[in-house]
Design a protein around this motif. Structure first.
Motif, PDB file in Angstrom:
ATOM      1  N   ASP A  79       0.816  -1.218   0.000  1.00  0.00           N
ATOM      2  CA  ASP A  79       0.000   0.000   0.000  1.00  0.00           C
ATOM      3  C   ASP A  79       0.850   1.269   0.000  1.00  0.00           C
ATOM      4  N   GLY A  80       1.929   1.282  -0.786  1.00  0.00           N
ATOM      5  CA  GLY A  80       2.783   2.456  -0.899  1.00  0.00           C
ATOM      6  C   GLY A  80       3.890   2.537   0.121  1.00  0.00           C
ATOM      7  N   GLN A  81       3.960   1.615   1.084  1.00  0.00           N
ATOM      8  CA  GLN A  81       5.003   1.624   2.107  1.00  0.00           C
ATOM      9  C   GLN A  81       5.987   0.490   1.861  1.00  0.00           C
ATOM     10  N   LEU A  82       7.271   0.813   1.888  1.00  0.00           N
ATOM     11  CA  LEU A  82       8.306  -0.189   1.717  1.00  0.00           C
ATOM     12  C   LEU A  82       8.342  -1.136   2.913  1.00  0.00           C
ATOM     13  N   ILE A  83       8.375  -2.456   2.642  1.00  0.00           N
ATOM     14  CA  ILE A  83       8.520  -3.452   3.700  1.00  0.00           C
ATOM     15  C   ILE A  83       9.974  -3.894   3.804  1.00  0.00           C
ATOM     16  N   THR A  84      10.525  -4.396   2.687  1.00  0.00           N
ATOM     17  CA  THR A  84      11.899  -4.887   2.705  1.00  0.00           C
ATOM     18  C   THR A  84      12.404  -4.992   1.281  1.00  0.00           C
ATOM     19  N   SER A  85      13.698  -5.323   1.134  1.00  0.00           N
ATOM     20  CA  SER A  85      14.323  -5.503  -0.159  1.00  0.00           C
ATOM     21  C   SER A  85      15.169  -6.758  -0.145  1.00  0.00           C
ATOM     22  N   VAL A  86      15.304  -7.386  -1.311  1.00  0.00           N
ATOM     23  CA  VAL A  86      16.154  -8.570  -1.443  1.00  0.00           C
ATOM     24  C   VAL A  86      17.027  -8.389  -2.674  1.00  0.00           C
ATOM     25  N   ALA A  87      18.059  -9.213  -2.778  1.00  0.00           N
ATOM     26  CA  ALA A  87      18.993  -9.129  -3.898  1.00  0.00           C
ATOM     27  C   ALA A  87      18.312  -9.495  -5.204  1.00  0.00           C
ATOM     28  N   GLY A  88      18.850  -8.987  -6.296  1.00  0.00           N
ATOM     29  CA  GLY A  88      18.287  -9.243  -7.616  1.00  0.00           C
ATOM     30  C   GLY A  88      18.471 -10.649  -8.116  1.00  0.00           C
ATOM     31  N   THR A  89      19.216 -11.450  -7.383  1.00  0.00           N
ATOM     32  CA  THR A  89      19.449 -12.836  -7.783  1.00  0.00           C
ATOM     33  C   THR A  89      18.401 -13.790  -7.251  1.00  0.00           C
ATOM     34  N   VAL A  90      17.473 -13.302  -6.409  1.00  0.00           N
ATOM     35  CA  VAL A  90      16.441 -14.161  -5.847  1.00  0.00           C
ATOM     36  C   VAL A  90      15.074 -13.641  -6.265  1.00  0.00           C
ATOM     37  N   THR A  91      14.086 -14.515  -6.198  1.00  0.00           N
ATOM     38  CA  THR A  91      12.739 -14.129  -6.615  1.00  0.00           C
ATOM     39  C   THR A  91      11.709 -14.452  -5.540  1.00  0.00           C
ATOM     40  N   SER A  92      12.110 -14.336  -4.284  1.00  0.00           N
ATOM     41  CA  SER A  92      11.170 -14.474  -3.178  1.00  0.00           C
ATOM     42  C   SER A  92      11.763 -13.790  -1.960  1.00  0.00           C
ATOM     43  N   GLY A  93      10.907 -13.480  -1.021  1.00  0.00           N
ATOM     44  CA  GLY A  93      11.367 -12.835   0.199  1.00  0.00           C
ATOM     45  C   GLY A  93      10.337 -12.972   1.294  1.00  0.00           C
ATOM     46  N   GLY A  94      10.801 -13.103   2.518  1.00  0.00           N
ATOM     47  CA  GLY A  94       9.906 -13.167   3.653  1.00  0.00           C
ATOM     48  C   GLY A  94       9.559 -11.782   4.165  1.00  0.00           C
ATOM     49  N   ILE A  95       8.328 -11.584   4.597  1.00  0.00           N
ATOM     50  CA  ILE A  95       7.895 -10.307   5.140  1.00  0.00           C
ATOM     51  C   ILE A  95       7.170 -10.540   6.459  1.00  0.00           C
ATOM     52  N   THR A  96       7.197  -9.537   7.308  1.00  0.00           N
ATOM     53  CA  THR A  96       6.415  -9.545   8.540  1.00  0.00           C
ATOM     54  C   THR A  96       5.091  -8.842   8.269  1.00  0.00           C
ATOM     55  N   VAL A  97       3.990  -9.485   8.591  1.00  0.00           N
ATOM     56  CA  VAL A  97       2.660  -8.929   8.377  1.00  0.00           C
ATOM     57  C   VAL A  97       1.982  -8.747   9.726  1.00  0.00           C
ATOM     58  N   VAL A  98       0.775  -8.215   9.712  1.00  0.00           N
ATOM     59  CA  VAL A  98       0.019  -7.957  10.936  1.00  0.00           C
ATOM     60  C   VAL A  98      -1.233  -8.813  10.911  1.00  0.00           C
ATOM     61  N   GLY A  99      -1.368  -9.667  11.913  1.00  0.00           N
ATOM     62  CA  GLY A  99      -2.510 -10.570  11.963  1.00  0.00           C
ATOM     63  C   GLY A  99      -3.836  -9.849  11.897  1.00  0.00           C
ATOM     64  N   GLY A 100      -4.701 -10.328  11.004  1.00  0.00           N
ATOM     65  CA  GLY A 100      -6.039  -9.766  10.873  1.00  0.00           C
ATOM     66  C   GLY A 100      -6.135  -8.492  10.078  1.00  0.00           C
ATOM     67  N   VAL A 101      -4.992  -7.969   9.581  1.00  0.00           N
ATOM     68  CA  VAL A 101      -4.983  -6.710   8.835  1.00  0.00           C
ATOM     69  C   VAL A 101      -4.750  -7.001   7.349  1.00  0.00           C
ATOM     70  N   THR A 102      -5.568  -6.424   6.487  1.00  0.00           N
ATOM     71  CA  THR A 102      -5.460  -6.645   5.051  1.00  0.00           C
ATOM     72  C   THR A 102      -4.446  -5.692   4.445  1.00  0.00           C
ATOM     73  N   TRP A 103      -3.523  -6.246   3.670  1.00  0.00           N
ATOM     74  CA  TRP A 103      -2.519  -5.461   2.946  1.00  0.00           C
ATOM     75  C   TRP A 103      -2.622  -5.755   1.459  1.00  0.00           C
ATOM     76  N   GLY A 104      -2.281  -4.749   0.658  1.00  0.00           N
ATOM     77  CA  GLY A 104      -2.092  -4.935  -0.767  1.00  0.00           C
ATOM     78  C   GLY A 104      -0.599  -4.982  -1.048  1.00  0.00           C
ATOM     79  N   VAL A 105      -0.068  -6.156  -1.374  1.00  0.00           N
ATOM     80  CA  VAL A 105       1.370  -6.372  -1.515  1.00  0.00           C
ATOM     81  C   VAL A 105       1.749  -6.360  -2.989  1.00  0.00           C
ATOM     82  N   TYR A 106       2.877  -5.735  -3.306  1.00  0.00           N
ATOM     83  CA  TYR A 106       3.386  -5.734  -4.678  1.00  0.00           C
ATOM     84  C   TYR A 106       4.901  -5.613  -4.664  1.00  0.00           C
TER      85      TYR A 106
END
Length: 702
Positions: free
Chosen positions: A219-246
């Motif tokens: 939703d317009g807020q940066l969560i985290t970044s990963v290297a360009g050599t990988v195509t997945s990443g773990g994120i911390t979310v908030v239980g019960g809260v809906t996010w739009g991730v991209y």
């Protein structure tokens, strides 16, 4: 990403290289920030024998000794003073890949490597607070003519010691800059791993040189970044809260892709909670003019009370939310009420699981006959789309833009009658917050009939104008193009100043490096002549009036002709700024008053905000100044701030309509001394036309 530097393994938050934005759910910042990329074999030593300038030097050791090719000589700064710096002029702009610092005993424990095109505005490409001398062989990415070591803390802190470099070597090439962004990441998926964690995966982007990083947002807020050599990443979310991730990709030169499609995710609550809070008690109320102040004793809950809902005459009139670190307040100000009227109130407590208490005791309060600040509210109209820009015509009627539907509506506030006056051509939304945005009319509207429009196109953001005659727009003229677009951070507000110039607020297009780049139109307040030409007295010989902005969406002038600006922060704080010609407001190194990267908010030349707001209480968009009082409309904060301008300060800050109308987007002066106000609730982040239920309101002001 792990970078090994002289035997130390350091966790790198890679996004700080380019954007400077903090990870929204990150822990404490790492000691060292920098990029680990392979040094191209063709790159060569560029700095040896080039002109060097330093903040100071001892009599033994001039700056030129740092680039003479031998470690038997050295540059030494003056003693006992922080900060100190030395920069080399490469003679031409270069693509940088490596910097080697060979320290004498007087090294730096904290320093930055920075680049510049003009030895005035600097971009940090490497930063550490864990220096220990020896040889620092640093892989960097950046471009500039000037390269600087900026030391902020000495290894030897007694007053007789300074900084000392035996060699300062810069490697790179002088080829053309890489200006091609990567392609958009595709096939984004989000796998929920529990109540507070998820894994984001995607199909790789491509790039003419190579993808360096992937940035994960919600939703317009940066969560985290990963290297360009990988195509997945773990994120911390908030239980019960809906996010739009991209996800978006970024190359080593700082070029940023457009954002991927948004994936909606709602993790389960972290605790199954079926116990409702106790009822609030001791509710009392008192009236001051046409506002009512309520106060009660806090409810209790087995987990935590997260909000109180206030009911007036049986209908919800507002909400007092809590934060992740503080319970909700036990007071509420209900404003915009009728004079000499009796209202009945009660309060309900709510927890994070949605359990609600029984209601409190009920009180009745009778308003007075006069109002000193924010008074009665009248609903003028509703709309199925997001009202964004709004202007008052000389006859007192209104034009407003519909962001996702891409058309402009004429509203008669006296009757509520609405007429669509035209659809703006070449508008394309961004599956986020782009689309048809700001409107403005100039001081000569009665004779020229120009309506100015800021909108997102398929390729950029741009400023255009139309004639408005016979209740129709036509005769489009394109005034300024090339303002980068992205899913979020498009800016979009327009405002004519008392100097007859048009001012425009532009976002950083989700690339913080744009904000400090004076050759970019993004992350700026721009200043144009009404015909789109560049004013000759602009400070940098281009359209830029001020810079270092993240996502400004509010502009307003006070009675002294001074420009005030409202700006979204990332995850810490929003800010209200008093804009000065040529001013630098610090993003991405500084968010509000919170240092994020480089030399942070203490950087020489950065201008501090006049007021800041926690993002949970803010995320504010439009502002209006009426009789030298600033009104700030907030989205996530679902409230209106009222702040008195006193000199160059904002004083007597008050909050109104907390939760009463939901998310507020735009406020504008009304010709009767009151204020227009619009909401932005349903469908605010999806670019889908006509899926909203918004209000256009008039607020009486005392």
């Amino acid at each position: 990403m792990l970078v090994r530097i002289r035997g130390l393994t350091v966790l790198v938050t890679a996004v700080l290289l380019i954007t400077g934005a903090p990870a929204a759910t990150a822990t404490a910042a790492p000691a060292t920030v920098g990029a680990a990329t392979a040094v191209p074999a063709a790159d060569s030593l560029l700095s040896q024998g080039k002109p060097v300038t330093a903040s100071s030097s001892g009599g033994c050791c001039p700056p030129s000794y740092a680039v003479d090719g031998t470690t038997s000589t050295r540059w030494a700064s003056g003693a006992g003073v922080d900060p100190q710096w030395i920069y080399v002029d490469l003679g031409t702009a270069a693509n940088l890949s490596r910097v080697v610092l060979t320290w004498d005993l007087s090294c730096a424990t904290a320093y930055q490597v920075q680049t510049s095109t003009d030895h005035s505005t600097w971009t940090t490409v490497y930063s550490t607070t864990a220096g220990d001398g020896g040889v620092d062989d640093l892989a960097v990415t950046g471009r500039g003519r000037y390269v600087r070591m900026y030391g902020t803390h000495r290894c030897r802190t007694d007053s007789s010691k300074g900084y000392s470099l035996q060699e300062f070597q810069v490697y790179g090439n002088t080829g053309a800059a890489d200006t091609q962004p990567p392609t958009v990441p595709t096939d984004v998926t989000v796998t929920v791993n529990g109540c507070d964690s998820a894994t984001v995966a995607w199909t790789a982007s491509t790039d003419n040189v190579g993808v360096a990083f992937y940035d994960i947002f919600h939703d317009g807020q940066l969560i985290t970044s990963v290297a360009g050599t990988v195509t997945s990443g773990g994120i911390t979310v908030v239980g019960g809260v809906t996010w739009g991730v991209y996800v978006q990709s970024r190359d080593a030169a700082g070029n940023v892709s457009q954002a991927s499609a948004t994936v909606t995710v709602t993790p389960p609550p972290c605790q199954v909670d079926t116990t409702a809070p106790s009822a609030p008690t001791g509710l009392t109320g008192s009236a001051s003019g046409t506002s009512v102040s309520l106060r009660w004793t806090a409810a209790t809950d087995n987990v935590a009370v997260t909000a109180y809902d206030i009911y007036r005459d049986g209908a919800k009139a507002g909400t007092v939310p809590g934060t992740s670190t503080a319970p909700p307040a036990t007071t509420f100000l209900d404003s915009g009420l009728a004079a000499n009227h009796t209202y009945a109130y009660y309060v309900v407590a709510r927890d994070a699981a949605g359990n609600t208490s029984a209601h409190s005791n009920q009180v009745s309060v009778t308003t007075g006959s006069s109002c000193a600040t924010v008074c009665a509210v009248t609903q003028l109209a509703t709309d199925t789309d997001i009202p964004w820009g709004l202007v008052t015509l000389p006859d007192g009627t209104i034009l407003y833009s519909r962001r996702d539907a891409h058309d402009i509506v004429h509203l008669n506030p006296a009757t509520g009658a609405k007429t669509t006056v035209g659809t703006v051509p070449n508008v394309e939304s961004t599956d986020g917050e782009g689309g048809l945005l700001g409107l403005a009319i100039g001081p000569t509207f009665n004779t020229d009939h120009w309506l100015y429009v800021f909108h997102t196109s398929p390729t950029d953001n741009r400023i255009v104008r139309f004639t408005f005659a016979n209740n129709t727009i036509g005769g489009e003229q394109v005034l300024l193009t090339g303002i980068l677009r992205n899913k979020y951070h498009n800016g979009g507000r327009l405002r004519f100043g008392p100097d007859g110039k048009l001012y425009a607020a532009t976002g950083d297009a989700q690339n913080g490096a744009n904000a400090q780049n004076l050759n970019s139109l993004n992350g700026k307040v721009l200043r144009l002549n009404p015909d789109g030409s560049m004013p000759s007295d602009n400070p940098f010989g281009n359209y830029v009036w001020s810079y270092g902005h993240r996502n400004p969406q509010g502009l307003a002038f006070d009675s002294e002709g001074r420009l005030w600006e409202q700006e979204f922060g990332n995850s810490v704080m929003d800010e209200t700024n008093l804009i000065t010609k040529g001013g630098n407001y610090g993003w991405p190194n500084c968010e509000g008053t919170s240092s994020q990267a480089g030399t942070g908010c203490g950087t020489s030349g950065y201008l501090a905000p006049k007021h800041t707001y926690p993002v949970a209480d803010g995320s504010c968009s439009g502002i209006a100044i009426i009789r030298d009082v600033l009104y700030v409309a907030c989205e996530r904060g679902t409230r209106l701030y009222r702040e008195v301008i006193s000199g160059s300060s904002l004083t007597n800050v008050q909050q109104f309509f907390v939760g009463t109308y939901g998310r507020l987007r735009t406020v504008e002066p009304a010709p009767d001394g009151g204020m227009w106000m619009t909401t932005t609730n349903t469908g605010d982040k999806d670019s889908t036309p006509n899926n909203s239920n918004e209000k256009i309101l008039h607020v009486d002001l005392g």
